[in-house]
Each structure stands twice: as C-alpha cells, then as structure tokens.
Write an enzyme that holds these catalytic residues in place. Sequence first.
Site, PDB file in Angstrom:
ATOM      1  N   TYR A  52       0.842  -1.205   0.000  1.00 55.03           N
ATOM      2  CA  TYR A  52       0.000   0.000   0.000  1.00 55.03           C
ATOM      3  C   TYR A  52       0.878   1.258   0.000  1.00 55.03           C
ATOM      4  CZ  TYR A  52      -4.113  -2.938   0.956  1.00 55.03           C
ATOM      5  OH  TYR A  52      -5.120  -3.884   0.884  1.00 55.03           O
ATOM      6  N   SER A 213     -13.281  -2.993  -0.229  1.00 54.09           N
ATOM      7  CA  SER A 213     -14.030  -2.076  -1.106  1.00 54.09           C
ATOM      8  C   SER A 213     -15.528  -2.120  -0.819  1.00 54.09           C
ATOM      9  CB  SER A 213     -13.758  -2.364  -2.588  1.00 54.09           C
ATOM     10  OG  SER A 213     -12.488  -1.901  -2.965  1.00 54.09           O
ATOM     11  N   PRO A 214     -15.918  -1.903   0.434  1.00 53.35           N
ATOM     12  CA  PRO A 214     -17.342  -1.981   0.785  1.00 53.35           C
ATOM     13  C   PRO A 214     -18.204  -0.873   0.179  1.00 53.35           C
ATOM     14  CG  PRO A 214     -16.049  -1.117   2.615  1.00 53.35           C
ATOM     15  CD  PRO A 214     -15.067  -1.594   1.590  1.00 53.35           C
ATOM     16  N   GLY A 218     -17.841  -2.046  -9.237  1.00 55.45           N
ATOM     17  CA  GLY A 218     -16.791  -2.499 -10.148  1.00 55.45           C
ATOM     18  C   GLY A 218     -15.498  -2.715  -9.385  1.00 55.45           C
ATOM     19  N   PHE A 219     -14.403  -2.701 -10.127  1.00 56.83           N
ATOM     20  CA  PHE A 219     -13.093  -2.905  -9.518  1.00 56.83           C
ATOM     21  C   PHE A 219     -12.467  -1.517  -9.369  1.00 56.83           C
ATOM     22  CE2 PHE A 219      -8.535  -4.426  -9.990  1.00 56.83           C
ATOM     23  CZ  PHE A 219      -8.493  -5.102  -8.785  1.00 56.83           C
ATOM     24  N   GLU A 221     -14.007   1.342  -9.384  1.00 54.29           N
ATOM     25  CA  GLU A 221     -14.524   2.315 -10.362  1.00 54.29           C
ATOM     26  C   GLU A 221     -15.009   3.587  -9.697  1.00 54.29           C
ATOM     27  OE1 GLU A 221     -16.943   0.913 -13.699  1.00 54.29           O
ATOM     28  OE2 GLU A 221     -16.082  -1.071 -13.304  1.00 54.29           O
TER      29      GLU A 221
HETATM   30  N1  LIG Z   1      -7.389  -7.799  -0.075  1.00 56.54           N
HETATM   31  C1  LIG Z   1      -7.483  -7.044  -1.130  1.00 56.54           C
HETATM   32  O1  LIG Z   1      -7.249  -7.491  -2.275  1.00 56.54           O
HETATM   33  C2  LIG Z   1      -7.879  -5.600  -0.965  1.00 56.54           C
HETATM   34  C3  LIG Z   1      -8.142  -4.813  -2.104  1.00 56.54           C
HETATM   35  C4  LIG Z   1      -8.513  -3.485  -1.896  1.00 56.54           C
HETATM   36  C5  LIG Z   1      -8.641  -2.966  -0.618  1.00 56.54           C
HETATM   37  N2  LIG Z   1      -8.353  -3.757   0.470  1.00 56.54           N
HETATM   38  C6  LIG Z   1      -8.523  -3.237   1.852  1.00 56.54           C
HETATM   39  O2  LIG Z   1      -9.851  -2.776   1.983  1.00 56.54           O
HETATM   40  C7  LIG Z   1      -9.873  -1.422   2.431  1.00 56.54           C
HETATM   41  C8  LIG Z   1     -11.077  -0.745   1.859  1.00 56.54           C
HETATM   42  O3  LIG Z   1     -11.034  -0.703   0.419  1.00 56.54           O
HETATM   43  P1  LIG Z   1     -11.410   0.629  -0.357  1.00 56.54           P
HETATM   44  O4  LIG Z   1     -10.475   1.708   0.040  1.00 56.54           O
HETATM   45  O5  LIG Z   1     -11.552   0.324  -1.805  1.00 56.54           O
HETATM   46  O6  LIG Z   1     -12.825   0.936   0.340  1.00 56.54           O
HETATM   47  P2  LIG Z   1     -14.114   1.792  -0.015  1.00 56.54           P
HETATM   48  O7  LIG Z   1     -14.677   2.242   1.275  1.00 56.54           O
HETATM   49  O8  LIG Z   1     -14.997   0.964  -0.881  1.00 56.54           O
HETATM   50  O9  LIG Z   1     -13.624   3.026  -0.867  1.00 56.54           O
HETATM   51  C9  LIG Z   1     -13.072   4.157  -0.251  1.00 56.54           C
HETATM   52  C10 LIG Z   1     -12.930   5.254  -1.289  1.00 56.54           C
HETATM   53  O10 LIG Z   1     -14.231   5.728  -1.620  1.00 56.54           O
HETATM   54  C11 LIG Z   1     -14.279   7.139  -1.417  1.00 56.54           C
HETATM   55  N3  LIG Z   1     -15.612   7.585  -1.024  1.00 56.54           N
HETATM   56  C12 LIG Z   1     -16.336   8.512  -1.677  1.00 56.54           C
HETATM   57  N4  LIG Z   1     -17.516   8.696  -1.094  1.00 56.54           N
HETATM   58  C13 LIG Z   1     -17.540   7.889  -0.021  1.00 56.54           C
HETATM   59  C14 LIG Z   1     -18.525   7.639   0.977  1.00 56.54           C
HETATM   60  N5  LIG Z   1     -19.714   8.254   0.965  1.00 56.54           N
HETATM   61  N6  LIG Z   1     -18.242   6.736   1.938  1.00 56.54           N
HETATM   62  C15 LIG Z   1     -17.064   6.086   1.936  1.00 56.54           C
HETATM   63  N7  LIG Z   1     -16.083   6.281   0.990  1.00 56.54           N
HETATM   64  C16 LIG Z   1     -16.330   7.184   0.023  1.00 56.54           C
HETATM   65  C17 LIG Z   1     -13.243   7.387  -0.348  1.00 56.54           C
HETATM   66  O11 LIG Z   1     -12.855   8.756  -0.430  1.00 56.54           O
HETATM   67  P3  LIG Z   1     -12.571   9.586   0.933  1.00 56.54           P
HETATM   68  O12 LIG Z   1     -11.287   9.056   1.461  1.00 56.54           O
HETATM   69  O13 LIG Z   1     -12.483  10.993   0.477  1.00 56.54           O
HETATM   70  O14 LIG Z   1     -13.731   9.335   1.835  1.00 56.54           O
HETATM   71  C18 LIG Z   1     -12.150   6.437  -0.755  1.00 56.54           C
HETATM   72  O15 LIG Z   1     -11.390   6.979  -1.824  1.00 56.54           O
HETATM   73  C19 LIG Z   1      -8.510  -0.856   2.005  1.00 56.54           C
HETATM   74  O16 LIG Z   1      -8.094   0.226   2.796  1.00 56.54           O
HETATM   75  C20 LIG Z   1      -7.610  -2.049   2.208  1.00 56.54           C
HETATM   76  O17 LIG Z   1      -7.254  -2.124   3.563  1.00 56.54           O
HETATM   77  C21 LIG Z   1      -7.998  -5.060   0.309  1.00 56.54           C
END
Ligand SMILES: NC(=O)c1ccc[n+]([C@@H]2O[C@H](COP(=O)([O-])OP(=O)(O)OC[C@H]3O[C@@H](n4cnc5c(N)ncnc54)[C@H](OP(=O)(O)O)[C@@H]3O)[C@@H](O)[C@H]2O)c1
Length: 303
Positions: A52, A213-214, A218-219, A221
């Site tokens: 990361y 990515s809760p 998409g992947f 997106e």
């Molecule tokens: N094992 C794996 O292959 C894998 C892959 C990917 C991720 N992960 C883990 O999973 C965690 C979460 O993944 P993710 O970062 O893709 O999570 P996510 O919560 O789906 O996406 C977060 C992104 O969405 C944005 N966003 C925009 N509006 C939002 C809202 N209303 N609420 C929440 N977020 C909003 C956030 O921006 P702001 O920061 O401005 O809020 C941030 O850029 C990562 O930190 C990592 O630890 C694991």
Amino acid sequence: MYKIELGKSGLLVPTVAVGCMRISDMNEKEASAFVEIALSNGANFFDHADIYGGGKSETVFGKAISPSMREDVIIQTKCGIRQGRFDFSYEHITESVNGSLKRLGTDYIDVLLLHRPDALCEPEEVARAFSELKASGKVRHFGVSNQNPYQIQLLQSCLDMPLCVNQLQFSVMHAPMIQSGINVNMYNDSAINRDGGVLDFCRLNKITIQPWSPMQYGFFEGCFVDNEKFPELNKKLGEIGEKYGVSKTAVSFAWILRHPAKMQPITGTTNLTRLTDCIRASEITLTREEWYEIYRAAGNILP
Ligand SMILES: NC(=O)c1ccc[n+]([C@@H]2O[C@H](COP(=O)([O-])OP(=O)(O)OC[C@H]3O[C@@H](n4cnc5c(N)ncnc54)[C@H](OP(=O)(O)O)[C@@H]3O)[C@@H](O)[C@H]2O)c1
C-alpha cells in the site's frame, strides 16, 4: 462496538476494521487524527499490506502509533503481490514480513494474510514460512485474501495453525457470493458460481470474511453513494438512513454487517466523518425486509 472472534484464533476484534490502503499521503498530524478517531470509536483493528502506497502506508501508520499504544492496536498486513507477479515463496514471505515490521516500527504483526493467490504456490513452502514466523513471535495469526475454498483447503492441509481470515471484495454493488446462493440452479447470470461457494465454506470452517471495497462498484470504479449512476439504490439508502438517523454510507455498512456470517468489513475512507459513520454502522441492525430492499435496489435479482 461489538466484537467477534477472528476465525478460530481466539482473538476478539471489533466488527469493523479500518483500512489503511489510502493513507500513504497523510502527514503526521493527519495520520494521528485518523488513528485517534478510529480508536476513540472502538475500532482498533487496522488493515495494511506491504504494497500500500509502495510501503508508505505502513510507514505513516507506524509513526502515528507510539510504542505505548502498540498493545492496544491490532495490526494486520499482507504479502504476496509483487510487480508483475504473485509470490508465496518462503523467501518473499519472510522478507516481506521483515520489511513490514520495520516500516510499522513494531516487533510483531497480529495477523498476516497472503494477498492474492499465487499460481505457483507450494503449500509446504508457505507452511515453513508461517511456522517460523509464528515460532519467532513475528506473526501471531494467519489468513488469506481472495482465495476460493479449494485453495484454502490445500494450504490448510499443510499448516499447523488455522487460517482465520479470507478477505474478499464484497458490497451491495459487488455481491456475486450472495447472488449465486440465491439463484442456485437457475438459467440466469446471477446463478454463476464464481467463487466455489466461498461464503458457505468460510461459515462452515469458521473463517472470518473481511469485505474489502465496501463502498465501491466495479473494480475500484468509484463510490456508489451519491452517484447519479445508481438513483434507485441511493433513494433506498437515503430512506433507510433517515429512519435510523444515519448516513447512506452507514446504511451500506449496516447491510454488510446484517449478514449472519458475521463479516468484518474494512473501511476505505480517509475522511474522518465518513470513517466515524462506517464504524458506527455497527450500532444499527437492519430488518430482513430492509436488507432485501437494499439488495434489490442495487440491481440484484431474485429468482
Ligand atoms: N485484499 C485485497 O485485495 C484488498 C483490495 C482493496 C482494498 N483492500 C482493503 O480494503 C480497504 C477498503 O477498500 P477501499 O479503500 O476500496 O474501500 P471503499 O470504502 O470501498 O472506498 C473508499 C474510497 O471511496 C471514497 N468515497 C467517496 N464517497 C464515499 C462515501 N460516501 N463513503 C465512503 N467512501 C467514500 C473514499 O474517499 P474519501 O477518502 O475521500 O472518503 C475512498 O477513496 C482498504 O483500505 C484495504 O485495507 C484489500
């Protein structure tokens, strides 16, 4: 926040984990505020990976945690993804852990995950690395990420410790493991079993699923909340959020938490208000009717 046991590890963890993939550009003050907000809301489980921010996320986090705080936080990190390949070799696993320990400024990692399946994985080699890391006290618990049931079983057959986690992409906008379970034996695309029944496998074997990515569709997106591409879903999240007095983001987390598999979703936001919303979603329990309404509003079908 209520706690769950992480797999069969005996380790009690908060039901929402804090993801650190996007914190690499934070300065020291921002990182400290991020950690502080999480801890003050009871979220002391932090998810990392060696890659990361090219290692910067671990470094930034390590500086935000003073040695006296170490016992109060649970640190999970991952290894196995390299430039252009995956690598579950003994050498890479041990070198990666040593690098993470250094960047995090700690002498142990609570949970180590293999990040994404390596086609050339030799389970005996992984077992040797895991056993040594456990015996040396560098890693306490182990798990995987993005693996199907047979991959987990193959690895587990060589290990002398339980795999306690499987981290998988999962949200109301990315729910193939729910869709295939609902549409068993139907002639529609939702019936396609893409993961070998990983949801039920993990429940049967007491492996905690950590949704990543809760909030994305998409992947990577983009976020589906307040996104004009998804009017019906946003209308439903808004209505239910109004009923409980919480944001659409919180309702999206509550949707994951309502599933009886007792998953541990991982936040991704760097925004402190949204982080608090995600963590506090654990205070809401959606009704069965609301859970299905959200599921359908996201475009998922019932047979
Ligand atoms: N094992 C794996 O292959 C894998 C892959 C990917 C991720 N992960 C883990 O999973 C965690 C979460 O993944 P993710 O970062 O893709 O999570 P996510 O919560 O789906 O996406 C977060 C992104 O969405 C944005 N966003 C925009 N509006 C939002 C809202 N209303 N609420 C929440 N977020 C909003 C956030 O921006 P702001 O920061 O401005 O809020 C941030 O850029 C990562 O930190 C990592 O630890 C694991």
